[in-house]
Design an enzyme around this catalytic site. Structure first.
Site, PDB file in Angstrom:
ATOM      1  N   GLU A   1       0.843  -1.209   0.000  1.00 33.48           N
ATOM      2  CA  GLU A   1       0.000   0.000   0.000  1.00 33.48           C
ATOM      3  C   GLU A   1       0.878   1.261   0.000  1.00 33.48           C
ATOM      4  O   GLU A   1       1.716   1.464   0.879  1.00 33.48           O
ATOM      5  CB  GLU A   1      -0.940  -0.001   1.217  1.00 33.48           C
ATOM      6  CG  GLU A   1      -1.984   1.093   1.090  1.00 33.48           C
ATOM      7  CD  GLU A   1      -3.092   1.009   2.139  1.00 33.48           C
ATOM      8  OE1 GLU A   1      -3.453  -0.104   2.560  1.00 33.48           O
ATOM      9  OE2 GLU A   1      -3.590   2.078   2.536  1.00 33.48           O
TER      10      GLU A   1
ATOM     11  N   LYS B   1      -8.043  -0.777  10.809  1.00 36.56           N
ATOM     12  CA  LYS B   1      -7.381  -1.238   9.581  1.00 36.56           C
ATOM     13  C   LYS B   1      -6.139  -0.386   9.341  1.00 36.56           C
ATOM     14  O   LYS B   1      -5.079  -0.887   8.950  1.00 36.56           O
ATOM     15  CB  LYS B   1      -8.358  -1.154   8.407  1.00 36.56           C
ATOM     16  CG  LYS B   1      -7.853  -1.802   7.129  1.00 36.56           C
ATOM     17  CD  LYS B   1      -7.016  -0.888   6.250  1.00 36.56           C
ATOM     18  CE  LYS B   1      -6.608  -1.552   4.952  1.00 36.56           C
ATOM     19  NZ  LYS B   1      -5.713  -0.704   4.135  1.00 36.56           N
TER      20      LYS B   1
ATOM     21  N   ASP C   1       3.623 -14.065  11.889  1.00 34.58           N
ATOM     22  CA  ASP C   1       2.321 -14.511  11.399  1.00 34.58           C
ATOM     23  C   ASP C   1       1.337 -13.332  11.428  1.00 34.58           C
ATOM     24  O   ASP C   1       0.818 -12.966  12.489  1.00 34.58           O
ATOM     25  CB  ASP C   1       1.867 -15.671  12.305  1.00 34.58           C
ATOM     26  CG  ASP C   1       0.541 -16.270  11.886  1.00 34.58           C
ATOM     27  OD1 ASP C   1      -0.213 -15.626  11.140  1.00 34.58           O
ATOM     28  OD2 ASP C   1       0.264 -17.405  12.323  1.00 34.58           O
TER      29      ASP C   1
ATOM     30  N   HIS D   1      -2.456  10.359  -0.424  1.00 33.67           N
ATOM     31  CA  HIS D   1      -2.566   9.020  -0.975  1.00 33.67           C
ATOM     32  C   HIS D   1      -2.451   9.075  -2.496  1.00 33.67           C
ATOM     33  O   HIS D   1      -1.779   8.265  -3.117  1.00 33.67           O
ATOM     34  CB  HIS D   1      -3.916   8.444  -0.575  1.00 33.67           C
ATOM     35  CG  HIS D   1      -4.080   7.013  -0.924  1.00 33.67           C
ATOM     36  ND1 HIS D   1      -3.423   6.009  -0.262  1.00 33.67           N
ATOM     37  CD2 HIS D   1      -4.804   6.416  -1.882  1.00 33.67           C
ATOM     38  CE1 HIS D   1      -3.754   4.857  -0.788  1.00 33.67           C
ATOM     39  NE2 HIS D   1      -4.591   5.067  -1.791  1.00 33.67           N
TER      40      HIS D   1
END
Ligand code: MEV
Length: 425
Positions: free
Chosen positions: A86, A264, A280, A378
């Site tokens: 991202e 998130k 993990d 972004h």
């Protein structure tokens, strides 16, 4: 292989070489030679290592590893490797960290490296009675568990505590034993799963019930990593920015729809370091979200407050089951280098750094959302992806991306037009 007769029933695929598998898959999916060669190039992960990490390997998936700068954590400067696809994630951490560096950076702590394993006991007429019978065996249980992993015990870990819960389920009451185990520098899944499997028949024999599941809980709420930080109001753009960020946090705290996105963003940072270090990601993610819902309603993992001085204080507290040994941490060459860059001596140190990264990420998201909006920053980075999708190469990527940002429209068709213009010059 004829397209119509394609079957996914391929026996013994795992016994074939990577090249043979690629050819089989290539025939199945109609891959051309270049696509098959692409798969065969495993980059900086030796194909034999890849082949032993999972089954039926046909390639590797390269994700960029960036490094977060400006991270001052517990008085120590760190460079933090982050693996993510991202665009804005690494930049977000660097920016947040820059804005608190002069105020001392991040302070972190940890509740301890304790993992929980669960043993499920069913078919019990008298669950209260069974519960006490299990609790009475604490010393025996400790011995059974510690015997499973003498090295862990030698390193100062091993069985620490016992909890027995009765839960009412659709299938009747169940008696759930929790083994609480200090797994030291291991994430600990293997250690605690072995203990739970060893112990289960004893629990069945002592109580007359039947045991089924014997597995760790990813709600690692005895392994909480904490990070806190104060951003001076003047360093972040003043009281209005601070109050906008607080309002964003209040929204996330009150509303699960917003909390999911807020968390998130935190996981953008957390998972990137977890992945870069060969840990993990799914374990940490499930632990994070379960912890976020522990009070009965899913909510924010971070908390933000205005300090007495009018500055902005942020804290993050979340389960962080990561290790320095086991899994891919010691096998994946990139993970090994990432751990060297981090120069951590223990799993706890790593977990604490990851918490600081999660907090930094959340700071940047809240600040962007409460001010210019997320798209501005972004889009500048996203424009580069779009430029590449339009076919831009090398220096063209930056030039096309800048042109898209200047137009305020980041679209592939416009990128193609810009590229054509550039190439015709
Ligand atoms: C995007 O990957 C993450 C954000 O949506 C997080 C947030 O909304 O807080 C920007």
């Amino acid at each position: 292989m004829d397209g119509k007769n394609r079957s996914s029933r391929i026996s013994g695929l795992h016994k074939k070489s990577i090249r043979e598998r690629i050819e089989l898959v290539g025939a199945f999916a109609g891959l051309d030679a270049a696509e098959m060669d692409h798969l065969a190039n495993t980059g900086n992960l030796d194909e034999h290592v890849a082949d032993h990490l999972i089954e039926n390997v046909i390639g590797t998936m390269n994700i960029p590893v960036g490094v977060a700068t400006n991270m001052l954590i517990d008085g120590k400067d760190r460079l933090v490797p982050m693996a993510t696809e991202e665009s804005s994630v690494v930049a977000a951490v660097c920016n947040a960290a820059r804005q608190c560096y002069d105020n001392g950076g991040f302070i972190t702590s940890m509740s301890g490296p304790l993992m929980i394993a669960q043993v499920q006991l069913v078919d019990i007429a008298d669950p209260q009675h069974a519960r006490i019978k299990i609790l009475e065996r604490r010393d025996e249980i400790k011995a059974i568990c510690d015997e499973c992993d003498p090295i862990l015990v030698k390193l100062g870990g091993g069985f620490r505590d016992l909890e027995v819960r009765i839960i009412a389920t659709r299938g009747g009451d169940m008696v759930i034993t929790h083994l609480i185990v200090d797994t030291r520098d291991a994430m600990g899944a293997n250690a605690v799963n072995t203990m739970a499997e060893k112990l289960a028949p004893y629990i069945a024999a002592w109580t007359g019930g039947r045991t089924y599941l014997r597995i760790l809980s990813n709600l690692a709420d005895r392994r909480l990593a904490r990070a806190r930080c104060v951003w001076k109001a003047e360093a972040i753009g003043g009281a209005e920015v601070r109050d906008g960020m607080l309002a964003a946090y209040h929204f996330a705290e009150a509303d699960p729809y917003r909390a999911a996105t807020h968390n998130k963003g935190i996981m953008n940072g957390v998972s990137a370091v977890v992945l870069a270090t060969g840990n993990d990601t799914r374990a940490v993610e499930s632990g994070a979200h379960a912890y976020g819902a522990r009070l009965g309603r899913y909510s924010s993992l971070t908390h933000w407050e205005r300090t007495a001085e009018g500055d902005l204080a942020g804290i993050l507290e979340m389960p962080m089951a990561v290790g320095l040994i086991g899994g891919a941490t010691k096998l994946h060459p990139t993970a090994k280098v990432a751990l060297k860059i981090l120069s951590v001596q223990s799993a706890e140190e790593l977990a604490r750094i990851i918490a600081a990264v999660g907090l930094a990420q959340n700071f940047s998201a809240l600040k962007a959302l409460a001010t210019t909006g997320i798209q501005k920053g972004h889009m500048a980075l996203h424009a580069q992806n779009i430029a590449m999708m339009a076919g831009a190469l090398g220096d063209e990527i930056e030039i096309v991306a800048r042109a898209l940002v200047a137009q305020g429209k980041v679209r592939v068709d416009l990128a193609e037009a810009e590229l054509a213009k550039l190439r015709s010059k």
